[in-house]
Design a protein around this motif. Sequence first.
Motif, PDB file in Angstrom:
ATOM      1  N   GLU A 205      13.138 -23.540  41.629  1.00 42.80           N
ATOM      2  CA  GLU A 205      13.937 -23.416  40.626  1.00 42.80           C
ATOM      3  C   GLU A 205      13.358 -24.385  39.397  1.00 42.80           C
ATOM      4  OE1 GLU A 205      17.874 -24.161  41.194  1.00 42.80           O
ATOM      5  OE2 GLU A 205      18.172 -22.280  41.550  1.00 42.80           O
ATOM      6  N   VAL A 206      13.425 -23.839  38.216  1.00 40.76           N
ATOM      7  CA  VAL A 206      12.863 -24.821  37.092  1.00 40.76           C
ATOM      8  C   VAL A 206      13.814 -24.815  35.947  1.00 40.76           C
ATOM      9  CG1 VAL A 206      10.342 -24.683  37.821  1.00 40.76           C
ATOM     10  CG2 VAL A 206      11.105 -23.149  36.215  1.00 40.76           C
ATOM     11  N   ASP A 207      13.736 -25.557  34.808  1.00 38.75           N
ATOM     12  CA  ASP A 207      14.709 -25.466  33.955  1.00 38.75           C
ATOM     13  C   ASP A 207      13.951 -26.094  32.570  1.00 38.75           C
ATOM     14  OD1 ASP A 207      16.982 -25.270  32.339  1.00 38.75           O
ATOM     15  OD2 ASP A 207      18.012 -26.999  33.095  1.00 38.75           O
ATOM     16  N   PRO A 208      13.208 -25.058  32.240  1.00 43.07           N
ATOM     17  CA  PRO A 208      12.224 -25.367  30.996  1.00 43.07           C
ATOM     18  C   PRO A 208      13.168 -24.937  29.729  1.00 43.07           C
ATOM     19  CG  PRO A 208      11.651 -23.153  31.696  1.00 43.07           C
ATOM     20  CD  PRO A 208      12.815 -23.733  32.600  1.00 43.07           C
ATOM     21  N   THR A 209      14.452 -24.363  29.943  1.00 40.84           N
ATOM     22  CA  THR A 209      14.946 -23.683  28.501  1.00 40.84           C
ATOM     23  C   THR A 209      15.297 -24.814  27.553  1.00 40.84           C
ATOM     24  OG1 THR A 209      17.017 -23.917  29.765  1.00 40.84           O
ATOM     25  CG2 THR A 209      15.853 -21.690  29.984  1.00 40.84           C
ATOM     26  N   ALA A 210      15.537 -25.945  28.078  1.00 36.45           N
ATOM     27  CA  ALA A 210      15.789 -27.022  26.841  1.00 36.45           C
ATOM     28  C   ALA A 210      14.784 -27.147  26.184  1.00 36.45           C
ATOM     29  CB  ALA A 210      16.421 -28.305  27.731  1.00 36.45           C
ATOM     30  N   HIS A 211      13.557 -26.927  26.555  1.00 37.06           N
ATOM     31  CA  HIS A 211      12.258 -27.473  25.696  1.00 37.06           C
ATOM     32  C   HIS A 211      11.883 -26.155  25.084  1.00 37.06           C
ATOM     33  CE1 HIS A 211      12.819 -31.078  27.917  1.00 37.06           C
ATOM     34  NE2 HIS A 211      12.576 -30.506  29.064  1.00 37.06           N
ATOM     35  N   LEU A 212      12.148 -25.066  25.461  1.00 35.84           N
ATOM     36  CA  LEU A 212      11.433 -23.949  24.799  1.00 35.84           C
ATOM     37  C   LEU A 212      12.294 -22.802  24.117  1.00 35.84           C
ATOM     38  CD1 LEU A 212       9.492 -22.658  28.286  1.00 35.84           C
ATOM     39  CD2 LEU A 212       8.651 -24.082  26.203  1.00 35.84           C
ATOM     40  N   ALA A 213      11.611 -22.578  22.979  1.00 29.43           N
ATOM     41  CA  ALA A 213      12.083 -21.498  22.124  1.00 29.43           C
ATOM     42  C   ALA A 213      12.244 -20.304  22.779  1.00 29.43           C
ATOM     43  CB  ALA A 213      11.666 -21.489  20.836  1.00 29.43           C
ATOM     44  N   ALA A 214      13.086 -19.256  22.431  1.00 30.61           N
ATOM     45  CA  ALA A 214      13.291 -17.718  22.850  1.00 30.61           C
ATOM     46  C   ALA A 214      11.904 -17.126  22.640  1.00 30.61           C
ATOM     47  CB  ALA A 214      14.098 -17.032  22.086  1.00 30.61           C
ATOM     48  N   GLY A 215      11.401 -16.475  23.477  1.00 34.35           N
ATOM     49  CA  GLY A 215       9.981 -15.665  23.502  1.00 34.35           C
ATOM     50  C   GLY A 215       9.688 -15.035  24.747  1.00 34.35           C
ATOM     51  N   PHE A 216       8.221 -14.764  24.852  1.00 32.51           N
ATOM     52  CA  PHE A 216       7.918 -14.276  25.978  1.00 32.51           C
ATOM     53  C   PHE A 216       6.940 -15.191  26.465  1.00 32.51           C
ATOM     54  CE2 PHE A 216       4.473 -11.584  27.937  1.00 32.51           C
ATOM     55  CZ  PHE A 216       5.145 -10.674  28.691  1.00 32.51           C
TER      56      PHE A 216
END
Length: 236
Positions: A205-216
């Motif tokens: 499990e990783v939680d990169p969503t706090a650092h990344l904008a929406a996209g591919f």
Amino acid sequence: MDSLQQRTTAGYFSAHSTAIRTISRPLAGGRQLATTCDSYFCTRIRSPLPVTWVDVTGQRLSENQVKITWETATEVNNQYFEVQRSWQATEGFETIATVPGGHTSSRTLRYESIDANPFAGITYYRIRQLDTDGSYSFSKVVSVKGYEQVLAVRAFPNPAVRQKITFQLSGLKAPQAVAVELYNSRGMLVYQRKDQPLSDDFQLEVDPTAHLAAGFFFVKIRTNTQLAQASFVLLP
């Protein structure tokens, strides 16, 4: 003493004797080279090859299976084949299977055999053909690569909406630490973690969503010897 004088025509000799005699000399593979003399000529007759080889191939089907396939164009008194295996290219071959031959044939015949216990590394194979009169011949030697596990990864949920992403790995025999890299659609590295432990069911499990904008995005997961890639989408 009889004397023989070689003529320019290959395989014939002039003879100054009325004696008839046959002299045989063994050749490789159990064949014979016979010289028969009558009152005027001596003729050399070389016994034909037991088989004419077309091709031999090896294909690894799985970790524990290799298929060996071979073809012959002609066969003369062919009794059977021996499939031989070795971990070396030139010696140490052992017979692992016996396949009946086509006896005498002038058409292309195809054979195959399965090795259920190949070496983990490169395995070498050859075919030994045995004739009804004891003659034999060998095919060429072919090599089959060792088994390489295919590492695969799947991301879920996909698409993901601002939540942790789980990566499911397959192709590993046991959980181990891996390196995780995330790349955006332009190929830029945007997230990286090393020595990430896997769970007993090969999940991470990783939680990169706090650092990344929406996209591919693309994910690359590496072990010491393997690489797996997958793609996923982050929604706003």
